[in-house]
Scaffold this motif. Structure first.
Motif, PDB file in Angstrom:
ATOM      1  N   PRO A 347      20.941 -13.813 -28.889  1.00 19.78           N
ATOM      2  CA  PRO A 347      19.947 -14.891 -28.887  1.00 19.78           C
ATOM      3  C   PRO A 347      18.961 -14.713 -30.022  1.00 19.78           C
ATOM      4  CG  PRO A 347      19.513 -13.318 -27.111  1.00 19.78           C
ATOM      5  CD  PRO A 347      20.853 -12.966 -27.680  1.00 19.78           C
ATOM      6  N   VAL A 348      18.559 -15.813 -30.622  1.00 21.89           N
ATOM      7  CA  VAL A 348      17.563 -15.782 -31.691  1.00 21.89           C
ATOM      8  C   VAL A 348      16.486 -16.801 -31.361  1.00 21.89           C
ATOM      9  CG1 VAL A 348      19.160 -15.005 -33.467  1.00 21.89           C
ATOM     10  CG2 VAL A 348      18.863 -17.444 -33.064  1.00 21.89           C
ATOM     11  N   PRO A 349      15.243 -16.497 -31.706  1.00 25.79           N
ATOM     12  CA  PRO A 349      14.179 -17.467 -31.459  1.00 25.79           C
ATOM     13  C   PRO A 349      14.208 -18.576 -32.497  1.00 25.79           C
ATOM     14  CG  PRO A 349      13.279 -15.539 -32.542  1.00 25.79           C
ATOM     15  CD  PRO A 349      14.727 -15.241 -32.276  1.00 25.79           C
ATOM     16  N   THR A 350      13.660 -19.708 -32.138  1.00 21.26           N
ATOM     17  CA  THR A 350      13.510 -20.808 -33.080  1.00 21.26           C
ATOM     18  C   THR A 350      12.083 -20.789 -33.593  1.00 21.26           C
ATOM     19  OG1 THR A 350      15.148 -22.143 -31.900  1.00 21.26           O
ATOM     20  CG2 THR A 350      13.670 -23.301 -33.395  1.00 21.26           C
ATOM     21  N   LYS A 351      11.937 -20.495 -34.872  1.00 26.40           N
ATOM     22  CA  LYS A 351      10.611 -20.477 -35.491  1.00 26.40           C
ATOM     23  C   LYS A 351      10.556 -21.626 -36.481  1.00 26.40           C
ATOM     24  CE  LYS A 351      11.585 -16.260 -36.526  1.00 26.40           C
ATOM     25  NZ  LYS A 351      11.606 -14.896 -37.130  1.00 26.40           N
ATOM     26  N   LEU A 352       9.664 -22.549 -36.239  1.00 30.83           N
ATOM     27  CA  LEU A 352       9.583 -23.751 -37.045  1.00 30.83           C
ATOM     28  C   LEU A 352       8.183 -23.936 -37.588  1.00 30.83           C
ATOM     29  CD1 LEU A 352      11.346 -26.123 -34.490  1.00 30.83           C
ATOM     30  CD2 LEU A 352      12.443 -24.813 -36.288  1.00 30.83           C
ATOM     31  N   GLY A 363      14.754 -18.725 -25.596  1.00 32.71           N
ATOM     32  CA  GLY A 363      15.235 -18.758 -24.218  1.00 32.71           C
ATOM     33  C   GLY A 363      15.107 -20.147 -23.617  1.00 32.71           C
ATOM     34  N   GLU A 364      14.800 -20.211 -22.359  1.00 32.84           N
ATOM     35  CA  GLU A 364      14.674 -21.490 -21.661  1.00 32.84           C
ATOM     36  C   GLU A 364      13.323 -22.130 -21.984  1.00 32.84           C
ATOM     37  OE1 GLU A 364      16.141 -21.567 -17.572  1.00 32.84           O
ATOM     38  OE2 GLU A 364      16.652 -19.446 -17.770  1.00 32.84           O
ATOM     39  N   HIS A 365      13.332 -23.444 -22.109  1.00 30.70           N
ATOM     40  CA  HIS A 365      12.076 -24.134 -22.437  1.00 30.70           C
ATOM     41  C   HIS A 365      11.661 -25.156 -21.389  1.00 30.70           C
ATOM     42  CE1 HIS A 365      15.192 -26.827 -23.970  1.00 30.70           C
ATOM     43  NE2 HIS A 365      14.304 -27.803 -23.992  1.00 30.70           N
ATOM     44  N   LEU A 366      12.540 -25.444 -20.452  1.00 25.37           N
ATOM     45  CA  LEU A 366      12.215 -26.379 -19.367  1.00 25.37           C
ATOM     46  C   LEU A 366      12.036 -25.618 -18.058  1.00 25.37           C
ATOM     47  CD1 LEU A 366      14.733 -29.266 -20.177  1.00 25.37           C
ATOM     48  CD2 LEU A 366      12.324 -29.068 -20.853  1.00 25.37           C
ATOM     49  N   ILE A 394      10.483 -12.144 -18.570  1.00 25.95           N
ATOM     50  CA  ILE A 394      10.366 -13.358 -19.375  1.00 25.95           C
ATOM     51  C   ILE A 394      11.755 -13.913 -19.676  1.00 25.95           C
ATOM     52  CG2 ILE A 394       9.604 -14.322 -21.583  1.00 25.95           C
ATOM     53  CD1 ILE A 394       7.426 -12.192 -21.675  1.00 25.95           C
ATOM     54  N   VAL A 395      11.949 -15.184 -19.374  1.00 24.47           N
ATOM     55  CA  VAL A 395      13.223 -15.841 -19.669  1.00 24.47           C
ATOM     56  C   VAL A 395      13.043 -17.036 -20.606  1.00 24.47           C
ATOM     57  CG1 VAL A 395      14.325 -15.092 -17.530  1.00 24.47           C
ATOM     58  CG2 VAL A 395      13.062 -17.265 -17.584  1.00 24.47           C
ATOM     59  N   GLY A 396      11.791 -17.383 -20.913  1.00 25.55           N
ATOM     60  CA  GLY A 396      11.549 -18.513 -21.792  1.00 25.55           C
ATOM     61  C   GLY A 396      10.168 -18.454 -22.412  1.00 25.55           C
ATOM     62  N   VAL A 397      10.089 -18.903 -23.689  1.00 28.70           N
ATOM     63  CA  VAL A 397       8.828 -18.906 -24.430  1.00 28.70           C
ATOM     64  C   VAL A 397       8.706 -20.219 -25.189  1.00 28.70           C
ATOM     65  CG1 VAL A 397       7.395 -17.723 -26.139  1.00 28.70           C
ATOM     66  CG2 VAL A 397       9.042 -16.403 -24.775  1.00 28.70           C
ATOM     67  N   VAL A 398       7.574 -20.901 -25.056  1.00 24.37           N
ATOM     68  CA  VAL A 398       7.269 -22.085 -25.852  1.00 24.37           C
ATOM     69  C   VAL A 398       5.844 -21.936 -26.366  1.00 24.37           C
ATOM     70  CG1 VAL A 398       6.975 -24.585 -25.898  1.00 24.37           C
ATOM     71  CG2 VAL A 398       8.803 -23.593 -24.524  1.00 24.37           C
ATOM     72  N   LEU A 399       5.682 -21.890 -27.679  1.00 25.66           N
ATOM     73  CA  LEU A 399       4.361 -21.733 -28.290  1.00 25.66           C
ATOM     74  C   LEU A 399       4.139 -22.849 -29.297  1.00 25.66           C
ATOM     75  CD1 LEU A 399       4.440 -17.889 -29.082  1.00 25.66           C
ATOM     76  CD2 LEU A 399       3.624 -18.997 -26.986  1.00 25.66           C
ATOM     77  N   MET A 412      10.263  -8.609 -25.413  1.00 32.57           N
ATOM     78  CA  MET A 412      10.220  -8.367 -23.969  1.00 32.57           C
ATOM     79  C   MET A 412      11.353  -9.101 -23.265  1.00 32.57           C
ATOM     80  SD  MET A 412       6.182  -8.751 -23.038  1.00 32.57           S
ATOM     81  CE  MET A 412       4.887  -8.107 -24.093  1.00 32.57           C
ATOM     82  N   MET A 413      11.634 -10.315 -23.733  1.00 33.86           N
ATOM     83  CA  MET A 413      12.676 -11.123 -23.115  1.00 33.86           C
ATOM     84  C   MET A 413      14.049 -10.499 -23.334  1.00 33.86           C
ATOM     85  SD  MET A 413      13.564 -15.172 -23.697  1.00 33.86           S
ATOM     86  CE  MET A 413      14.486 -14.910 -25.208  1.00 33.86           C
ATOM     87  N   THR A 414      14.358 -10.123 -24.583  1.00 37.66           N
ATOM     88  CA  THR A 414      15.677  -9.572 -24.867  1.00 37.66           C
ATOM     89  C   THR A 414      15.877  -8.191 -24.242  1.00 37.66           C
ATOM     90  OG1 THR A 414      14.834  -8.750 -26.986  1.00 37.66           O
ATOM     91  CG2 THR A 414      15.952 -10.879 -26.998  1.00 37.66           C
ATOM     92  N   GLU A 415      14.783  -7.445 -24.107  1.00 40.13           N
ATOM     93  CA  GLU A 415      14.855  -6.120 -23.473  1.00 40.13           C
ATOM     94  C   GLU A 415      14.770  -6.189 -21.951  1.00 40.13           C
ATOM     95  OE1 GLU A 415      11.661  -4.037 -25.285  1.00 40.13           O
ATOM     96  OE2 GLU A 415      12.522  -4.144 -27.311  1.00 40.13           O
TER      97      GLU A 415
END
Length: 441
Positions: A347-352, A363-366, A394-399, A412-415
């Motif tokens: 899994p990779v994060p989406t950084k925009l 991860g999950e966003h909904l 942690i299973v999802g992050v939205v910032l 933390m999520m991946t570990e």
């Protein structure tokens, strides 16, 4: 005596020439079809390893060398110039002993003869073939898509056409009309809309979902993003789709499924990508959504590999650069050193960064019923943070707006770290929850 000496010298020269000829003949012919970002990264990985046993040829359908497609948006926005995003001009290949065949398409792979057939009728042989043919813009189910001034947003050629038309319509267009219509509320569509707005055009973006970036953000974060872009002069039509484009030869407007109509002189379809699988599958390679590969990027033919957006691995396709870079490492290790470095689709994060606004999603966003939801929201500062927890992990992050702790949350999520002890402090930032960790230790 002199003649004998000359004969001996000639024998040595002929012998050395024969040795060089044998070495040159035994070099493995590596043919790379495609010259996008994946091919460019693979070349970097091959050169890093030396690979003197490879005689490399690259075929690209665009005239210029490999360039960074991620930077097309800044070119459209006028924040950088087209030449500045070309990382590998023609001279780069020549200086490294790589044959570069530009402006040519491959129309067929002849596997038994181990060669490819180009649209110009020529055949290029290979000992090993790498397909790096990428993807093309996804289509939409709308009528009259063959009208003039309706474009994709995928290549430097597309950007050049958009810039020329944007200049023309900004100078000659009527202000009562919508100058540009952009279809697609993903990252590509948002960047196209923002770039055209910076050129002085009135832009309307159409998205079939109820909020922007719906695959990365929840509706709250999407709403924040919409407010920011509206301040940049972009209008939005959400939860609707174009049914047909209007005009006789040139685009004049669009009719939506809801019955709404808009006039426009320029249209951009930016709704995602479709893997270019046809070349590989027509040659009999295995695959469904794209060309199937194993964890070393090998296809069902031992003499053919594939990387990038044209491949599928365990049923998944790829559009982000991080996993594609890992694919290039796996393939380069196998081609150069015969080393097996298995590709793992981690899994990779989406950084925009859209219009100067930082976004982070992993991860999950909904939010679902089984989630514990942690939210921080500051409307005045334009900051939104949401963490989704399941079983104290942690299973999802939205910032949105403030992404400084994104990588920490992602780790933390991946570990799969148990965060029950620091959960009340997570949204306050690492200065707080790391201090709590230190005190507990």
């Amino acid at each position: 005596m002199l003649s004998v000496w000359l004969v001996q010298i000639l024998k040595v020269v002929v012998h050395e020439h024969q040795k060089v000829a044998v070495v040159a003949h035994t070099r493995k012919r590596l043919l790379i079809v495609g010259n996008g970002m994946a091919a460019g990264r693979l070349l970097d990985e091959l050169l890093k390893r030396g690979c003197p046993q490879l005689e490399i040829t690259v075929i690209g359908d665009e005239r210029q060398g490999s360039y960074n497609r991620i930077m097309l948006s800044p070119v459209l926005a006028g924040e950088t110039r087209a030449p500045d995003i070309i990382g590998k001009p023609s001279s780069w290949y020549r200086d490294r002993g790589i044959r570069f065949v530009s402006g040519v398409q491959v129309k067929a792979i002849e596997r038994e003869q181990q060669c490819v057939l180009t649209t110009e009728g020529s055949r290029l042989r290979y000992d090993h073939l790498v397909l790096a043919v990428g993807s093309r813009p996804a289509t939409i189910p709308a009528e009259n898509q063959d009208l003039g001034n309706l474009f994709s947003f995928r290549t430097l050629r597309d950007v050049d056409k958009l810039l020329n038309l944007a200049r023309f319509h900004h100078l000659h267009g009527r202000q009562t009309d919508t100058d540009a219509l952009v279809i697609g509320g993903g990252l590509l569509g948002l960047e196209a809309a923002y770039g055209l707005a910076l050129k002085g055009l009135r832009v309307t973006l159409v998205h079939r979902s109820g909020w922007l970036l719906n695959r990365q953000l929840d509706d709250t974060a999407g709403g924040f993003l919409k407010q920011v872009l509206e301040q940049k002069g972009i209008d939005f039509v959400l939860s609707d789709e174009v049914a047909r484009f209007t005009g006789s030869h040139q685009l004049t407007g669009a009719m939506f499924k809801s019955g709404r109509q808009l006039s426009c002189k320029l249209g951009v379809i930016a709704t995602g990508i479709t893997p270019n699988k046809e070349l590989g599958l027509a040659a009999g390679l295995a695959g469904e959504r794209a060309v199937a590969v194993d964890d070393t990027m090998a296809t069902s033919d031992q003499h053919i590999s594939a990387i990038g957006e044209c491949v599928e691995f365990n049923g998944e396709t790829f559009g982000l650069v991080e996993p594609i870079w890992q694919q290039c490492i796996s393939l380069a290790d196998r081609l150069c050193d015969n080393t097996r470095t298995p590709f793992v689709n981690a899994p990779v994060p989406t950084k925009l960064k859209v219009s100067g606004v930082n976004l982070f999603s992993a991860g999950e966003h909904l939010t679902k019923a089984e989630h514990r939801e942690l939210i921080y929201r500051d409307d005045n500062a334009g900051i939104y943070r949401k963490l989704l927890l399941k079983d104290n992990r942690i299973v999802g992050v939205v910032l949105f707006g403030d992404t400084r702790d994104g990588q920490d949350y992602f780790a933390m999520m991946t570990e799969k770290q148990d965060v029950s002890a620091i959960a009340p402090l997570l949204l306050m930032g690492r200065a707080f929850y790391r201090a709590e960790d230190s005190e507990a230790a």
